[in-house]
Structure formats: C-alpha cells, structure tokens
Design a protein around this motif. Structure first.
Motif, PDB file in Angstrom:
ATOM      1  N   ASP A 140       1.034  -1.045  -0.083  1.00 18.44           N
ATOM      2  CA  ASP A 140      -0.083  -0.126  -0.085  1.00 18.44           C
ATOM      3  C   ASP A 140       0.962   1.307   0.162  1.00 18.44           C
ATOM      4  O   ASP A 140       0.266   2.413  -0.005  1.00 18.44           O
ATOM      5  CB  ASP A 140      -0.820   0.001   1.216  1.00 18.44           C
ATOM      6  CG  ASP A 140      -0.225  -0.072   2.155  1.00 18.44           C
ATOM      7  OD1 ASP A 140       0.871  -0.365   2.572  1.00 18.44           O
ATOM      8  OD2 ASP A 140      -0.973   0.381   3.713  1.00 18.44           O
ATOM      9  N   PHE A 141       1.992   1.235  -0.051  1.00 16.12           N
ATOM     10  CA  PHE A 141       3.143   2.417  -0.029  1.00 16.12           C
ATOM     11  C   PHE A 141       2.899   3.373   0.953  1.00 16.12           C
ATOM     12  O   PHE A 141       3.076   4.563   0.954  1.00 16.12           O
ATOM     13  CB  PHE A 141       3.043   3.014  -1.364  1.00 16.12           C
ATOM     14  CG  PHE A 141       3.439   2.228  -2.626  1.00 16.12           C
ATOM     15  CD1 PHE A 141       4.912   2.180  -2.746  1.00 16.12           C
ATOM     16  CD2 PHE A 141       2.454   1.400  -3.493  1.00 16.12           C
ATOM     17  CE1 PHE A 141       5.542   1.312  -3.865  1.00 16.12           C
ATOM     18  CE2 PHE A 141       3.156   0.911  -4.519  1.00 16.12           C
ATOM     19  CZ  PHE A 141       4.476   0.717  -4.717  1.00 16.12           C
ATOM     20  N   GLY A 142       2.249   2.907   2.282  1.00 15.93           N
ATOM     21  CA  GLY A 142       2.439   3.374   3.453  1.00 15.93           C
ATOM     22  C   GLY A 142       1.145   4.393   3.438  1.00 15.93           C
ATOM     23  O   GLY A 142       0.714   5.217   4.377  1.00 15.93           O
ATOM     24  N   ALA A 143       0.200   4.564   2.468  1.00 16.86           N
ATOM     25  CA  ALA A 143      -1.137   5.138   2.379  1.00 16.86           C
ATOM     26  C   ALA A 143      -2.013   4.836   3.571  1.00 16.86           C
ATOM     27  O   ALA A 143      -2.514   5.702   4.193  1.00 16.86           O
ATOM     28  CB  ALA A 143      -1.732   5.030   1.125  1.00 16.86           C
ATOM     29  N   LEU A 144      -2.145   3.521   3.906  1.00 18.78           N
ATOM     30  CA  LEU A 144      -2.912   3.262   5.009  1.00 18.78           C
ATOM     31  C   LEU A 144      -2.643   3.726   6.243  1.00 18.78           C
ATOM     32  O   LEU A 144      -3.305   4.430   7.010  1.00 18.78           O
ATOM     33  CB  LEU A 144      -3.334   1.842   5.125  1.00 18.78           C
ATOM     34  CG  LEU A 144      -4.315   1.248   6.079  1.00 18.78           C
ATOM     35  CD1 LEU A 144      -5.594   1.767   5.712  1.00 18.78           C
ATOM     36  CD2 LEU A 144      -4.184  -0.170   6.357  1.00 18.78           C
ATOM     37  N   ASP A 145      -1.449   3.657   6.726  1.00 16.72           N
ATOM     38  CA  ASP A 145      -0.731   4.007   7.818  1.00 16.72           C
ATOM     39  C   ASP A 145      -0.740   5.657   7.850  1.00 16.72           C
ATOM     40  O   ASP A 145      -1.092   6.124   8.825  1.00 16.72           O
ATOM     41  CB  ASP A 145       0.772   3.824   7.913  1.00 16.72           C
ATOM     42  CG  ASP A 145       1.118   2.077   8.057  1.00 16.72           C
ATOM     43  OD1 ASP A 145       0.221   1.681   8.579  1.00 16.72           O
ATOM     44  OD2 ASP A 145       2.116   1.542   7.784  1.00 16.72           O
ATOM     45  N   PHE A 146      -0.597   6.403   6.697  1.00 18.52           N
ATOM     46  CA  PHE A 146      -0.578   7.864   6.870  1.00 18.52           C
ATOM     47  C   PHE A 146      -2.109   8.063   7.130  1.00 18.52           C
ATOM     48  O   PHE A 146      -2.193   9.066   7.843  1.00 18.52           O
ATOM     49  CB  PHE A 146      -0.141   8.257   5.405  1.00 18.52           C
ATOM     50  CG  PHE A 146      -0.704   9.701   5.143  1.00 18.52           C
ATOM     51  CD1 PHE A 146      -0.080  10.979   5.987  1.00 18.52           C
ATOM     52  CD2 PHE A 146      -1.549  10.096   4.282  1.00 18.52           C
ATOM     53  CE1 PHE A 146      -0.367  12.170   5.833  1.00 18.52           C
ATOM     54  CE2 PHE A 146      -2.108  11.418   4.210  1.00 18.52           C
ATOM     55  CZ  PHE A 146      -1.552  12.432   4.697  1.00 18.52           C
ATOM     56  N   LEU A 147      -2.979   7.593   6.215  1.00 18.60           N
ATOM     57  CA  LEU A 147      -4.353   7.917   6.749  1.00 18.60           C
ATOM     58  C   LEU A 147      -4.781   7.739   8.095  1.00 18.60           C
ATOM     59  O   LEU A 147      -5.617   8.654   8.688  1.00 18.60           O
ATOM     60  CB  LEU A 147      -5.338   7.312   5.531  1.00 18.60           C
ATOM     61  CG  LEU A 147      -5.326   7.576   4.276  1.00 18.60           C
ATOM     62  CD1 LEU A 147      -5.942   6.817   3.247  1.00 18.60           C
ATOM     63  CD2 LEU A 147      -5.619   9.055   4.013  1.00 18.60           C
ATOM     64  N   LEU A 148      -4.506   6.729   8.674  1.00 23.74           N
ATOM     65  CA  LEU A 148      -4.624   6.070  10.028  1.00 23.74           C
ATOM     66  C   LEU A 148      -4.171   7.378  11.300  1.00 23.74           C
ATOM     67  O   LEU A 148      -4.589   7.835  12.020  1.00 23.74           O
ATOM     68  CB  LEU A 148      -4.354   5.021  10.442  1.00 23.74           C
ATOM     69  CG  LEU A 148      -5.169   3.912   9.877  1.00 23.74           C
ATOM     70  CD1 LEU A 148      -4.499   2.492  10.078  1.00 23.74           C
ATOM     71  CD2 LEU A 148      -6.740   4.013  10.271  1.00 23.74           C
ATOM     72  N   SER A 149      -2.787   7.510  10.809  1.00 24.23           N
ATOM     73  CA  SER A 149      -2.241   8.529  11.530  1.00 24.23           C
ATOM     74  C   SER A 149      -2.685   9.840  11.543  1.00 24.23           C
ATOM     75  O   SER A 149      -2.723  10.677  12.574  1.00 24.23           O
ATOM     76  CB  SER A 149      -0.667   8.588  11.420  1.00 24.23           C
ATOM     77  OG  SER A 149      -0.311   8.802  10.254  1.00 24.23           O
TER      78      SER A 149
END
Length: 191
Positions: A131-140
């Motif tokens: 996911d290229f970090g998109a999920l972590d970015f949106l959650l954070s």
C-alpha cells in the motif's frame, strides 16, 4: 489469479465503494466547503472532487477486473522495498502537512478514517498487499486530527484510536502469509 479473501473479493469491492462515497460526503461537510466562494471557485472545487473520485473509482475497478482471471504479474509485485521507503516518507512528510494545514474538525477526522477504510478494502481486492504507506498515513492523520481537536483526555480520541487499531489489525489479519523461500543448500537437499 487473486487470492481468496474472506468473505469475498466482491464484498470488499462494494465496501470500498461505500467508504469512498462516505469520504467524499464527509469532505463536503468540512468548513472549507461551507464558506461562500465565487461561483467559479465553487464549481471548480466540485468538479475536481467529483472527477477525482469518479476516475479513482473507475481506475481501481478496472485494475480489479483485469486481475481477476489473469496469471500475469500483478501490479505492485516485487515493489515491497520501494513501498516501505515511499511509505515512511509519506508518513513523516504527510503528517507534518496535516499538522500545519488541517482545519481540525470532526469531518476531517472522518474523511481520513473513511479513506483509510477505503484503502483497506482496495488492498483486499488489488493484490499483493503493497500500500506504499497510504493506510498508515491515513490512520495516523485521523489520529493526529483527533488529538489536535479533542486532546488526550476525551473519549472521542480514544474511540478514534480504537478504530485506527481495528483497521490496522484487520489489514494484517486479512493479509495472506507468504511462504518463505528456502536457502539454496536446503532446497537442494529436499530434491
């Protein structure tokens, strides 16, 4: 061929479509859209959001349909290292931008949370799970918005934290385990 995901790929596609619609709906609840602008600016905002949502939905749906019965190499296969590097950069720089340019509203929290759920659904029907970090970015980003708006002591922040942990946990629970390749010496002994 895509790996089977519980309950089905079509379920995650429908759920992803619903979450993408909810994120756009919450985006229009934000203060920036409630302010009065020139009619040309308002039309430009609305067209940009509508066409970006429409194009994103169509492109993701076409990618999903093209991978259903194909035995070819999948879209992001072999890009895990690039994804982790890009994801760490997105997470750090994106959170700095969210901190300085967010409007700190409940609608902003929900936009990021609904986009994170949409990203999770997209990962389930577009595989592999890079996911290229998109999920972590949106959650954070959702958690940062909640902390900036409510602080640590309010129950709303803890509810957002529970939702973020649930989405992140569901992502890793749904991800199938890859078999680890054997070292060359052990592989030769098995033959």
């Amino acid at each position: 061929m895509l790996r089977p995901v519980w309950p089905s790929l079509f379920f995650w596609w429908i759920l992803g479509f619903i979450f993408s619609y909810l994120s756009v709906w919450q985006l229009y609840s934000m203060e920036i859209f409630k302010k009065r602008h020139d009619s040309l600016v308002t039309v430009g905002w609305n067209l940009t959001i509508f066409f970006s949502w429409y194009i994103e939905t169509i492109v993701v749906s076409l990618l999903w349909a093209s991978q259903l019965n194909s035995n070819s190499v999948h879209l992001l296969q072999g890009r895990e290292r690039l994804g982790k590097t890009f994801g760490a950069t997105l997470l750090l720089c994106g959170n700095i931008l969210v901190y300085y340019y967010s409007q700190k509203s409940v609608a902003g929290i929900l936009v990021f949370l609904f986009l994170a759920c949409h990203c999770l659904c997209t990962l389930c029907y577009l595989q592999p799970y890079t996911d290229f970090g998109a999920l972590d970015f949106l959650l954070s980003a959702s958690l940062n918005e909640s902390l900036a708006l409510f602080g640590v002591r309010r129950i709303n922040t803890w509810l957002v934290l529970v939702a973020c942990v649930a989405v992140a946990g569901l992502r890793y629970w749904l991800e199938p385990l890859e078999p680890k390749p054997l070292p060359p010496g052990e592989a030769r002994n098995l033959v």
